[in-house]
Design an enzyme around this catalytic site. Structure first.
Site, PDB file in Angstrom:
ATOM      1  N   GLU A 189      21.012  46.453  91.513  1.00 63.14           N
ATOM      2  CA  GLU A 189      20.282  45.195  91.572  1.00 63.14           C
ATOM      3  C   GLU A 189      20.576  44.458  92.883  1.00 63.14           C
ATOM      4  O   GLU A 189      19.675  43.909  93.516  1.00 63.14           O
ATOM      5  CB  GLU A 189      20.652  44.307  90.376  1.00 63.14           C
ATOM      6  CG  GLU A 189      20.397  44.949  89.031  1.00 63.14           C
ATOM      7  CD  GLU A 189      21.556  45.824  88.530  1.00 63.14           C
ATOM      8  OE1 GLU A 189      21.437  46.316  87.396  1.00 63.14           O
ATOM      9  OE2 GLU A 189      22.558  46.016  89.246  1.00 63.14           O
ATOM     10  N   HIS A 214      25.966  47.354  93.608  1.00 61.02           N
ATOM     11  CA  HIS A 214      25.164  47.574  92.413  1.00 61.02           C
ATOM     12  C   HIS A 214      23.697  47.743  92.790  1.00 61.02           C
ATOM     13  O   HIS A 214      23.243  47.238  93.818  1.00 61.02           O
ATOM     14  CB  HIS A 214      25.330  46.420  91.436  1.00 61.02           C
ATOM     15  CG  HIS A 214      26.672  46.415  90.770  1.00 61.02           C
ATOM     16  ND1 HIS A 214      26.991  45.550  89.748  1.00 61.02           N
ATOM     17  CD2 HIS A 214      27.776  47.178  90.963  1.00 61.02           C
ATOM     18  CE1 HIS A 214      28.225  45.783  89.342  1.00 61.02           C
ATOM     19  NE2 HIS A 214      28.721  46.764  90.076  1.00 61.02           N
ATOM     20  N   CYS A 252      25.374  40.217  89.897  1.00 57.87           N
ATOM     21  CA  CYS A 252      23.959  40.520  90.149  1.00 57.87           C
ATOM     22  C   CYS A 252      23.050  39.529  89.436  1.00 57.87           C
ATOM     23  O   CYS A 252      21.995  39.158  89.956  1.00 57.87           O
ATOM     24  CB  CYS A 252      23.643  41.956  89.736  1.00 57.87           C
ATOM     25  SG  CYS A 252      24.449  43.176  90.809  1.00 57.87           S
ATOM     26  N   CYS A 277      25.173  42.842  85.781  1.00 56.72           N
ATOM     27  CA  CYS A 277      26.489  42.225  85.651  1.00 56.72           C
ATOM     28  C   CYS A 277      26.400  40.750  86.057  1.00 56.72           C
ATOM     29  O   CYS A 277      25.350  40.278  86.505  1.00 56.72           O
ATOM     30  CB  CYS A 277      27.504  42.951  86.530  1.00 56.72           C
ATOM     31  SG  CYS A 277      27.271  42.631  88.307  1.00 56.72           S
TER      32      CYS A 277
END
Length: 160
Positions: free
Chosen positions: A74, A72, A105, A102
């Site tokens: 992040e 991801h 993260c 999410c």
């Protein structure tokens, strides 16, 4: 936020393009975008089977994330800080991201001490109760305003 929007242009994920930037004292510390790890075939080249199945409608958004090879945005920004030895979470660092992070993260951001997320869109896997318990402020910006500024930048670039 415009930097996060620019970062997502580098995403190689076929299902969702996300960009993230960690900022402290109005200075950009790290940037991330979602996609497969270095040295792994890009998602849009067939590198992630889970994303392909999602595009074919065989997996719902947010399901089977443990099978996804894409990092991801992040997480990539947080790892960038770790690789470079940047202490991101102290002194009021802010995570700008095109989606509210999410659960995984969010946990990483809380762990390194980020206490504010500035986002453009929601994400189905976000745990707002965890964010509240950790004292993380979440600010969701109006996407249309960011789109306006992004378009102005494109117009200036095209005219100059």
């Amino acid at each position: 936020m415009l930097q996060a929007e620019l970062a997502k242009l580098r995403s190689n994920c076929v299902t969702r393009q996300v960009g993230a930037v960690i900022v402290r004292n109005h200075r950009q510390l790290a940037t991330g975008y979602n996609g497969t790890p270095p040295g792994i075939k890009n998602c849009f080249d067939g590198g992630c089977k889970r994303c392909q199945l999602r595009m074919e409608g065989k997996i719902e958004s947010g399901a089977s994330l443990d099978r996804c090879l894409c990092n991801h945005a992040e997480a990539n920004a947080i790892m960038h800080c770790a690789i470079l030895g940047i202490e991101a979470g102290v002194e009021g660092a802010v995570l700008y991201t095109t989606f509210v992070p999410c659960l995984e993260c969010t946990k990483m951001a809380i762990t390194i001490g980020i206490r504010k997320f500035v986002c453009l869109d929601s994400y189905p896997e976000t745990d707002f109760d965890l964010l509240k318990e950790a004292g993380v402020e979440v600010v969701q910006l109006d996407k249309t305003k960011i789109a306006k500024w992004a378009q102005e930048l494109v117009n200036k670039y095209n005219s100059g």
